[in-house]
Enzyme design. Sequence first.
Site, PDB file in Angstrom:
ATOM      1  N   ALA A  12     -40.451 -28.413  -6.813  1.00 31.42           N
ATOM      2  CA  ALA A  12     -39.690 -29.058  -8.044  1.00 31.42           C
ATOM      3  C   ALA A  12     -40.443 -30.495  -8.266  1.00 31.42           C
ATOM      4  CB  ALA A  12     -38.280 -29.666  -7.068  1.00 31.42           C
ATOM      5  N   PHE A  58     -33.930  -7.570  -3.294  1.00 33.25           N
ATOM      6  CA  PHE A  58     -33.781  -8.711  -2.480  1.00 33.25           C
ATOM      7  C   PHE A  58     -32.333  -8.604  -2.371  1.00 33.25           C
ATOM      8  CE2 PHE A  58     -35.745 -12.498  -0.862  1.00 33.25           C
ATOM      9  CZ  PHE A  58     -37.054 -11.946  -0.752  1.00 33.25           C
ATOM     10  N   GLN A  91     -27.285 -22.634   4.677  1.00 36.04           N
ATOM     11  CA  GLN A  91     -27.592 -21.309   4.881  1.00 36.04           C
ATOM     12  C   GLN A  91     -28.108 -21.072   6.083  1.00 36.04           C
ATOM     13  OE1 GLN A  91     -30.413 -18.862   2.186  1.00 36.04           O
ATOM     14  NE2 GLN A  91     -28.515 -18.070   1.720  1.00 36.04           N
TER      15      GLN A  91
END
Lengths: 596, 234
Positions: free
Chosen positions: A16, A116, A236
Amino acid sequence: MKTHQFEVVVVGAGGAGLMAGLYASKTARTAVISKLYPTRSHTGAAQGGVGAALGNYEEDHPEWHTYDTVKGSDYLGDQDAIEFMCNEAIPAVYELEHMGLPFDRTPEGRISQRPFGGHTNNATGKPVRRACHAADRTGHMILQTLYQQCLKNKVNFFDEFQVLDLLVNNGAAVGVVAVELATGELHIFHAKAIIFATGGHGRIWEITSNAYAYTGDGPAIALRRGLPLEDMEFFQFHPTGIYKLGILITEGVRGEGGVLINGKGERFMPKYAPTVKDLASRDVISRAIYLEIREGRGVNGSNYIYLDTRPEVVNKYAAIDGRTNLDGSPVKVTAEQLLHKLPDIIDFNRVYLGIDPMTQPMPIQPTAHYTMGGIPTNMYGEALKDETGAVMPGLYAAGEVACVSVHGANRLGTNSLLDIIVFGKHAGLRAAEYAKGADFQPLPSDGLDFTNQQLDGLRNGSGKENVLTIGNEMKKVMFDDVGVFRTEEGMTAALAKVRELKERFKQVRVTDTGKIFNTDLLNTWEMGNLLELAEVVAVSALNRQESRGGHAREDFSKRDDANWLKHTFIWMENGKPVIKYKPVTITKFQPKERVY
Amino acid sequence: MQVTMKIFRFNPEKDTKFHYETYTLEAEPTDRVLDVLERIKGYEDGTLAFRRSCAHGVCGSDAMRINGRNYLACKSLVKDFGANITVEPILGLRVIKDLIVDMNPFFENYKKILPYFITESPIPEDGRERLQSQEDRERFDDTTKCILCAACTTSCPSFWASDDYFGPAAIVNAHRFIFDTRDEAASERLEILAETSGVARCHTTYNCTVACPREIQITKAIGEVKMAMVTGKV
């Protein structure tokens, strides 16, 4: 003390930050500051792929990608931002290819794609090949390619400069304070626009796939400067970390046909996700693994299960599932093909476990992996200062540090690499545009005071406490009680423990009194960041009385849209948490039950 | 098991010359050398300085000499070295503090070989990807694995012996572009590598190939670059 002036300052040089730096420096004088050499950034550890509905093997659409991401987020993601990201995905991946990224190729020479978790053909519900990959080192290739492009375009780097504070004047972000590791000298970077791209904070938890550097510097700094953080209860846990070590084993292993097997030798995912089975969303699989272990079906009665990618096992279950190649022939893999597609995974197993995944199953357990929450932003990367969506002038955030929110309560695999390239670019563009139309605002007169106050505190403690011990206690209690499954009782105890640790942390004293590469001082400062954020995570998690995505409460086991379809905004005011809420943006997809 | 770790120490703010310090502590045979260093730093001596980040061999921060050879500390298990382990900084780069060396010359060498994709040809009209066959992609696969850890370059006697040799890591990264069919600057890179500081300095001692934690066939890659230079073909 040295002062620098740049129109745009980017903090962090992972995917990023590099993308932001690359785009901002096209029109604005830009500096990228990073505590690591850019190529050391954690983007490089990403393995499986970057999601984009290119349709290089089979029918796919950005609309399907959008829906899958909304569903994956358990309807907490903001749908306008998700749609934007999934549409931008296609040009963004092509742009990476045009920058030279060596994607694997289809027989026709196009970018190769693999299935995925949670990515589906919306018509059939079956997995779709959407993850664009370069072996099992896609993140490495993105990081290298973007760094190379930054060199080519002569982006200004300040390598091994660690940012310690954000300077704010008259309600606007006007600069950052950074320490140059090689000299210990403090620098002020005066800027019109500042982009935080500092990554996540998975080092809060005991078992994690995250790098040592993942200490939440960006959000901790923002919090101390009175800014809110969003959806911090959502973190997560990736289902497949190497047992005890937490090192990531990509979902791409299951994309290539690997299956999860419990201690009784059973493939258990069909019970929990009848349609996509081992390619369900990550939160769903992590919970399934915990339930199997809790019911005594861990391997040898222990707290791990197997991920099996032996070719004969892959082929057996491919036949049972009726998996076919694109020409309709049944899927049949060889060890050689798997070795070629997953070389690093095989290497990790060999090095750390002494196991060959072609002849032995891999012992795995869920591992703390990804920060869905973070510094709130809108879809242009502009940081928000409150729940109404008001923008903090001059401050931007992109990548894992930011909460746009495109991942909501649970991120889909491949969407983190997508997030960094899309929002990194747009934050860079927006910050540069803002800088062009703005004047430098004066720096506050007490620029270094807050930084020195923090560092002096770490140098002058009584020395009765040890920072590593405090850190280990935090990691354990957070993993046990603010982990995959959560209860009021467990989280209350964890929060009390974290608050006790914060108090004890005041008794820590840094032993290195030098200036040059004082990693003792900086690692200790980072532990302070993790403690601050652990408290915010635990408070946010206790507060949310429902289960959604990565936040699974045993005492509130259902999603509760009537009361909780909203984002958490949390502030720390005089050491006390304050929580407010922001509505979720829903455009095309009304919340419904989430079944895989 | 009990491990005795002897560590190279140098504090530029206090020492005029380096010395070794020895620490004895309990470790699991499967602990990484990095884990042991972390415990020494955490409990025995906070001033010990080393770089690390990912801790599983993909970020390239923690290349160091362990029992005389270059490894990543996070990819080295205690059981493979035994009860006596000596840890020292990589050679050929100035030591700043303890196990931390000045990486700037290494990165400057990397930058000299134009380590970025260069092409004049326009992108395809449809805006999609440039096509590349699986075979063409395979030709440079091995050299895309490089993590710039410097284990190879700092194991190379030619690099130790000269100030200006680019070193194997820079050549590996040149290879990654020279053999990429989409890139159009192979001849410029070959010209750079033909300088006296280039591939001529490689005497195929294979130290680099042995040292590479990513198992890149570095000597082979350098050989392919030399061959391309001779034949003018890639």
